[in-house]
Motif scaffolding. Structure first.
Motif, PDB file in Angstrom:
ATOM      1  N   GLU A 251       3.428  -4.286  -8.214  1.00 34.65           N
ATOM      2  CA  GLU A 251       4.782  -4.778  -7.947  1.00 34.65           C
ATOM      3  C   GLU A 251       4.822  -5.690  -6.728  1.00 34.65           C
ATOM      4  O   GLU A 251       5.641  -5.514  -5.822  1.00 34.65           O
ATOM      5  N   VAL A 252       3.912  -6.627  -6.687  1.00 28.81           N
ATOM      6  CA  VAL A 252       3.945  -7.644  -5.625  1.00 28.81           C
ATOM      7  C   VAL A 252       4.157  -8.970  -6.338  1.00 28.81           C
ATOM      8  O   VAL A 252       3.338  -9.369  -7.154  1.00 28.81           O
ATOM      9  N   ILE A 253       5.284  -9.614  -6.052  1.00 30.02           N
ATOM     10  CA  ILE A 253       5.588 -10.859  -6.766  1.00 30.02           C
ATOM     11  C   ILE A 253       5.924 -11.977  -5.783  1.00 30.02           C
ATOM     12  O   ILE A 253       6.312 -11.724  -4.628  1.00 30.02           O
TER      13      ILE A 253
ATOM     14  N   ARG B 234       0.830  -1.224   0.000  1.00 32.59           N
ATOM     15  CA  ARG B 234       0.000   0.000   0.000  1.00 32.59           C
ATOM     16  C   ARG B 234       0.850   1.253   0.000  1.00 32.59           C
ATOM     17  O   ARG B 234       0.438   2.287  -0.514  1.00 32.59           O
ATOM     18  N   ARG B 235       2.020   1.156   0.613  1.00 33.03           N
ATOM     19  CA  ARG B 235       2.899   2.326   0.658  1.00 33.03           C
ATOM     20  C   ARG B 235       3.767   2.434  -0.598  1.00 33.03           C
ATOM     21  O   ARG B 235       4.669   3.250  -0.658  1.00 33.03           O
ATOM     22  N   GLY B 236       3.549   1.536  -1.558  1.00 37.13           N
ATOM     23  CA  GLY B 236       4.204   1.686  -2.857  1.00 37.13           C
ATOM     24  C   GLY B 236       5.475   0.889  -3.049  1.00 37.13           C
ATOM     25  O   GLY B 236       6.146   1.034  -4.074  1.00 37.13           O
ATOM     26  N   ALA B 237       5.828   0.035  -2.071  1.00 35.95           N
ATOM     27  CA  ALA B 237       7.071  -0.740  -2.231  1.00 35.95           C
ATOM     28  C   ALA B 237       6.892  -1.840  -3.276  1.00 35.95           C
ATOM     29  O   ALA B 237       5.781  -2.290  -3.542  1.00 35.95           O
ATOM     30  N   ARG B 238       8.006  -2.238  -3.853  1.00 35.24           N
ATOM     31  CA  ARG B 238       8.015  -3.497  -4.599  1.00 35.24           C
ATOM     32  C   ARG B 238       8.158  -4.587  -3.527  1.00 35.24           C
ATOM     33  O   ARG B 238       9.088  -4.549  -2.704  1.00 35.24           O
ATOM     34  N   VAL B 239       7.244  -5.543  -3.510  1.00 30.94           N
ATOM     35  CA  VAL B 239       7.243  -6.515  -2.412  1.00 30.94           C
ATOM     36  C   VAL B 239       7.409  -7.927  -2.959  1.00 30.94           C
ATOM     37  O   VAL B 239       6.640  -8.369  -3.813  1.00 30.94           O
ATOM     38  N   VAL B 240       8.424  -8.611  -2.460  1.00 26.52           N
ATOM     39  CA  VAL B 240       8.662 -10.001  -2.854  1.00 26.52           C
ATOM     40  C   VAL B 240       8.123 -10.905  -1.749  1.00 26.52           C
ATOM     41  O   VAL B 240       8.565 -10.826  -0.601  1.00 26.52           O
TER      42      VAL B 240
ATOM     43  N   ASP C 281      -3.920 -11.593  -4.584  1.00 27.86           N
ATOM     44  CA  ASP C 281      -4.773 -10.872  -3.608  1.00 27.86           C
ATOM     45  C   ASP C 281      -4.186  -9.509  -3.257  1.00 27.86           C
ATOM     46  O   ASP C 281      -4.880  -8.500  -3.218  1.00 27.86           O
ATOM     47  N   LEU C 282      -2.884  -9.515  -2.980  1.00 30.39           N
ATOM     48  CA  LEU C 282      -2.255  -8.276  -2.493  1.00 30.39           C
ATOM     49  C   LEU C 282      -2.172  -7.222  -3.595  1.00 30.39           C
ATOM     50  O   LEU C 282      -2.321  -6.030  -3.327  1.00 30.39           O
ATOM     51  N   ARG C 283      -1.958  -7.667  -4.841  1.00 29.78           N
ATOM     52  CA  ARG C 283      -1.967  -6.701  -5.954  1.00 29.78           C
ATOM     53  C   ARG C 283      -3.350  -6.064  -6.066  1.00 29.78           C
ATOM     54  O   ARG C 283      -3.483  -4.857  -6.240  1.00 29.78           O
ATOM     55  N   GLN C 284      -4.374  -6.913  -5.944  1.00 25.56           N
ATOM     56  CA  GLN C 284      -5.753  -6.405  -6.035  1.00 25.56           C
ATOM     57  C   GLN C 284      -6.053  -5.427  -4.900  1.00 25.56           C
ATOM     58  O   GLN C 284      -6.575  -4.346  -5.106  1.00 25.56           O
ATOM     59  N   GLU C 285      -5.713  -5.856  -3.687  1.00 27.59           N
ATOM     60  CA  GLU C 285      -6.092  -5.064  -2.510  1.00 27.59           C
ATOM     61  C   GLU C 285      -5.317  -3.766  -2.390  1.00 27.59           C
ATOM     62  O   GLU C 285      -5.845  -2.761  -1.923  1.00 27.59           O
TER      63      GLU C 285
END
Ligand SMILES: NC(=O)c1ccc[n+]([C@@H]2O[C@H](COP(=O)([O-])OP(=O)(O)OC[C@H]3O[C@@H](n4cnc5c(N)ncnc54)[C@H](O)[C@@H]3O)[C@@H](O)[C@H]2O)c1
Length: 352
Positions: A63-65, A33-39, A54-58
């Motif tokens: 950038e959630v992989i 939500r804060r804009g990080a690229r999250v692995v 789910d997390l990309r949608q929410e």
């Protein structure tokens, strides 16, 4: 209520282990939500991909992989690190969230709880350190537990297999003590590098951690009780997030946090000699050779994205999974991103 003082994370990269459920998933959501690229570093591809979706949608952040990581396997940890270093130019936040409280039906010839909860994260930190250093100021958060207060490390039996629920309870507390001592020693070793680290207790949280091992017939009885007395996973994510994002806590590197406050720990958890002894024992258990110190980032720069690991690796179980990793999907050239974590100072973190 959520902890305050969290910054925008655009341009930064975070890794959260065990992010497909519970506290890890909520932690990853807040970072996204804060804009990080999250692995999302998870064991199961299916559950990891589903969580990433789910997390990309929410979060509305693409950038959630997912990347595969099984902390019980040193080869998998190495394969993850190789793939990550091959494809990700930054690492600003590393959150060691994954954990187990029981061996389930697995019978390993080693202490599985210590392996997943401490040795795997120890090796992963070691392998990713070059990237943390070049991305500094950067942070490592080790999700520990108040259970560390019951922990006791017997260095002569550290890696002995754990049998039966009583030994499992003890081994869980011991592994969480190892988390606190690891954060302490890591802080000492990293002084002056711009990489800081923290041990975080999420509080008593309603997740699958303990319920997973309760007999099926008992779960429907325990679930409503758990909802009544335990925190929701989102609440449990607040202290790890605080440790990852709160500006100004750098002088507290190596300390233990609960409820978004630094907390005193018992003597066994602030024993610097034990912390150093654990570090040396962990090096051996993680299969790190005497000369195998964290290389400079230049040295560890990837061969080809997706290349498994160095063929000269001394680890026979070496990787089978790295080509499974997707390459970054960002449209921006992240190699040019130079921003740093915590942007916004918020020095009264007490509203947690
Ligand atoms: N739930 C609580 O009350 C509580 C209290 C104190 C500390 N903690 C800690 O919080 C962390 C998260 O736990 P949770 O409550 O969200 O439980 P959880 O079971 O929902 O999450 C644990 C995660 O770790 C992953 N995992 C397990 N083994 C793994 C392996 N070999 N490799 C990679 N990933 C693996 C699981 O798949 C899962 O996603 C754990 O470290 C736990 O010790 C939880």
């Amino acid at each position: 209520p959520p902890c305050r003082g969290l910054a925008s994370l655009r341009g930064r990269t975070a890794v959260v282990t065990g992010a497909n459920s519970g506290i890890g998933k909520m932690t990853a959501l807040e970072l996204a939500r804060r804009g990080a690229r999250v692995v999302l570093a998870c064991r199961s591809r299916e559950r990891g991909e589903a969580a990433a979706f789910d997390l990309r949608q929410e979060s509305g952040n693409n950038e959630v992989i997912f990347m595969a990581l099984d902390l019980a396997s040193l080869a998998s940890v190495r394969a993850f690190a190789t793939a990550f270093l091959s494809s990700e130019p930054r690492l600003d936040i590393l959150i060691h969230n994954a954990g187990i409280s029981s061996c389930g039906r697995t019978r390993e010839p080693f202490n599985l709880l210590l392996r997943v909860n401490h040795i795997g994260p120890f090796l992963l930190t070691h392998l990713l350190l070059p990237r943390l250093k070049t991305s500094a100021p950067s942070r490592v958060v080790v999700v520990s537990s108040a259970a560390h207060r019951r922990g006791r490390l017997d260095f002569t039996r550290l890696d002995h297999p754990v049998v039966g629920w009583q030994q499992e309870l003890r081994a869980y507390a011991n592994s969480k003590l190892a988390n606190v001592l690891f954060a302490r020693e890591l802080a000492t070793q990293l002084e002056g590098t711009g990489v800081t680290c923290y041990a975080a207790h999420p509080g008593p949280v309603n997740s699958e951690l303990f319920l997973r091992h309760v007999p099926g017939w008992l779960r429907p009885l325990l679930r409503p009780l758990a909802w009544l007395v335990l925190r929701a996973p989102r609440g449990g994510a607040q202290t790890p997030l605080y440790c990852a994002l709160q500006e100004g806590i750098e002088p507290l590197s190596g300390r233990y946090f609960a409820n978004c406050h630094v907390e005193e720990v018992p003597p066994a958890a602030r024993d610097d000699r034990a912390a150093h002894r654990l570090w040396e024992a962990s090096r051996k258990l993680a299969g790190l050779g005497p000369g195998e110190d964290a290389e400079s980032d230049e040295d560890s720069q990837p061969e080809d994205p997706g290349t498994p690991s160095s063929p000269s690796s001394p680890h026979p179980e070496e990787p089978t999974v790295s080509e499974l990793y997707p390459s970054p999907q960002s449209s921006t050239d992240r190699s040019t991103v130079t921003c740093r974590i915590p942007v916004k100072a918020e020095l009264e973190p007490q509203a947690c």
